[in-house]
Design an enzyme around this catalytic site. Structure first.
Site, short mmCIF file in Angstrom:
data_model
loop_
_atom_site.label_atom_id
_atom_site.label_comp_id
_atom_site.label_asym_id
_atom_site.label_seq_id
_atom_site.Cartn_x
_atom_site.Cartn_y
_atom_site.Cartn_z
NE ARG A 1 -2.08 -1.38 3.36
CZ ARG A 1 -2.26 -2.41 4.17
NH1 ARG A 1 -3.29 -3.17 4.02
NH2 ARG A 1 -1.44 -2.68 5.15
CB CYS B 1 10.17 -3.32 -9.58
SG CYS B 1 9.41 -2.31 -10.85
N1 PCA Z 1 8.11 0.46 -11.15
C1 PCA Z 1 7.58 0.18 -9.83
C2 PCA Z 1 6.42 -0.73 -10.06
C3 PCA Z 1 6.18 -0.78 -11.52
C4 PCA Z 1 7.31 -0.07 -12.12
O1 PCA Z 1 7.54 0.06 -13.34
C5 PCA Z 1 8.63 -0.36 -8.88
O2 PCA Z 1 9.80 0.04 -8.99
O3 PCA Z 1 8.33 -1.18 -8.01
#
Ligand code: PCA
Length: 206
Positions: free
Chosen positions: A93, A146
């Site tokens: 969140r 990610c």
């Molecule tokens: N970057 C985010 C989530 C999706 C993205 O492209 C991250 O670094 O977690």
């Protein structure tokens, strides 16, 4: 069943008010390309820790990849970031950023604390240096989608030790930079070239 020739390349959907995400723009561009003995299959991942884990799980089961590379956007980074480490923590969140209260959960309950990328990052870095593309090895992929995708990929493929698995974070691309004028950016063309170099290096070791 004949062994798969698939090089799984993932990119994320736009998030955080952006209209595009360079990671998906680049992954989509490379979809179907032959890299050495492998063929790239690009998959678009929804932004959210749990959603990303479900999507990558389905893609790994379906494609049984011989190599896998995840791409994501990390607005504010100055260089292509070759991620070294994925941790078993998910800030679903955004509590860490917004409230200072991480509210962290495991990406996968009961799984190990962390995994290292299974890529020769030094070799990829050397290839990028040769083309004068600024890149660095990063020691944190964060705790959002990610990291969750990278962690889940390494966990799900843990018994297929010969499959290279890793993740690269990309800076904002030049059009996004119009909305973030005090933050660094890199052209989409340069980032695409960087991802190509990484995929060629990875596929050559398979
Ligand atoms: N970057 C985010 C989530 C999706 C993205 O492209 C991250 O670094 O977690």
């Amino acid at each position: 069943m004949a062994p798969s020739r698939i090089f799984l390349l993932t990119g994320f959907a736009p998030f955080g008010g952006e209209r595009t995400n360079p990671s998906w723009q680049i992954a989509r561009e490379l979809d179907g390309e032959e890299i050495g003995a492998l063929q790239i299959k690009s998959v678009r991942i929804p932004v959210g820790c749990a959603k990303a884990v479900r999507r990558i799980n389905a893609a790994i089961v379906r494609y049984r990849p011989r190599a896998m590379l995840g791409l994501g956007e990390a607005g504010g980074r100055t260089a292509i970031s070759l991620e070294q480490l994925a941790i078993n923590l998910a800030d679903e969140r955004g509590g860490l950023k917004e409230k200072g209260d991480p509210g962290l959960r495991p990406v996968i309950a009961g799984a190990p604390d962390a995994y290292f990328a299974r890529l020769d990052l030094q070799r990829i870095l050397a290839g990028l240096d040769e083309e004068r593309i600024p890149a660095t090895i990063s020691l944190s992929a964060g705790a959002y989608a990610c990291n969750a995708l990278m962690y889940a990929s390494l966990h799900l493929l843990r018994r297929r030790a010969r499959v290279p698995v890793g993740f690269i974070h990309l800076p904002y691309e030049e059009r996004q930079a119009l909305r973030h004028r005090s933050l660094p950016s890199m052209s989409l063309a340069t980032m695409e070239q960087a991802v190509r170099i990484a995929t060629i290096t990875i596929a050559s070791a398979v």
